[in-house]
Every structure is written in C-alpha cells, then in structure tokens.
Design a protein around this motif. Sequence first.
Motif: not given
Length: 160
Positions: A65-68, A104-109, A111-112
């Motif tokens: 899982e990818y979590r923020v 946005e270009i942030g933590k969640m994005e 992960f890719s």
Amino acid sequence: GVGKTTLIQKVSQALKSSGVPIDGFYTQEVREGGRRTGFDVVTLSGNRGPLSRVSLSSDSTSRREYRVGQYVVDLVSFEQLVLPMLRNVNHGGDTEKRICVIDEIGKMELFSQAFIQAVRQTLAGSGTVVLGTIPIPKGKPLELVEEIRSRKDVEVFNVS
C-alpha cells in the motif's frame, strides 16, 4: 487548503474559453458527511477517478500500500487517468504551443515512477507550457519537486 486547485480551475476555464489548447488534470477533495474522505483525479476532458481514500484499517500487510497519513493512494486509478493524457501532450506536434495542467506534483502522485518520468518528459518538451502546483517544502524534500523548483525555466508563485 489555500486555493491552489480553485485557482488552477479558474485559469484553465479562462484559457479554454479563449481557445487555447489545454489538457491536464487537477485533484479534488472528496467529502462525505462534512469530512474529507479522500481525493479524486479529474482530467480537463472530464474523466474522474480515485487518487486516494481514507484507509479503514491500519493493516497494510495484505498487499503493498502507498500511504500518505491516513490516505491510501490508488496508484492504478491515478496512472490510468493521468499517464495517457501526459503521453498525448508529449506526442503532440511542436507546431502549436499547448498548456498542460498538472495539479498537483505532490507526495501521493510521486509514488508513481511512470508519472515522474512523464512529468520530466513534459517539462523537457519545447511545445508545452506546464501550469502546475507543487507543495511548499516541509519535512523531507521531494526530489522531483525540488528539481522543478530550481529549474531556470520555472516561475514559482506562492498562493496564500
């Protein structure tokens, strides 16, 4: 929560109605019963899908899982929506200037890995102007965000 996405939406609408070729995506809060339960990705062409949702369990042993924070990122959904659009922008001819919205270009994005590559390609393309949002630095620096922030051809505006 300062209005970056609202600003992006208004600018995008203004550019679109002026006939400027524009594509891209923004992220939008998903609320249920007055509380934020996640974020969706919304493309300027009208497609929509989950970016993240509040996780009901703290057990992430079943699969990677990818979590923020409390949010679990839906990488498959994000990539299916965003990557074809970015590839399309990148393969457009250099004959006309086009605008690509990346909010946005942030933590969640980030992960890719495929998204990181596509953003770098888009920034390298001569025919594309990118209108994007990046987070204010706090905690551990995000490599791509700092790379973008320090580019000579990037102008950063602080939204407050």
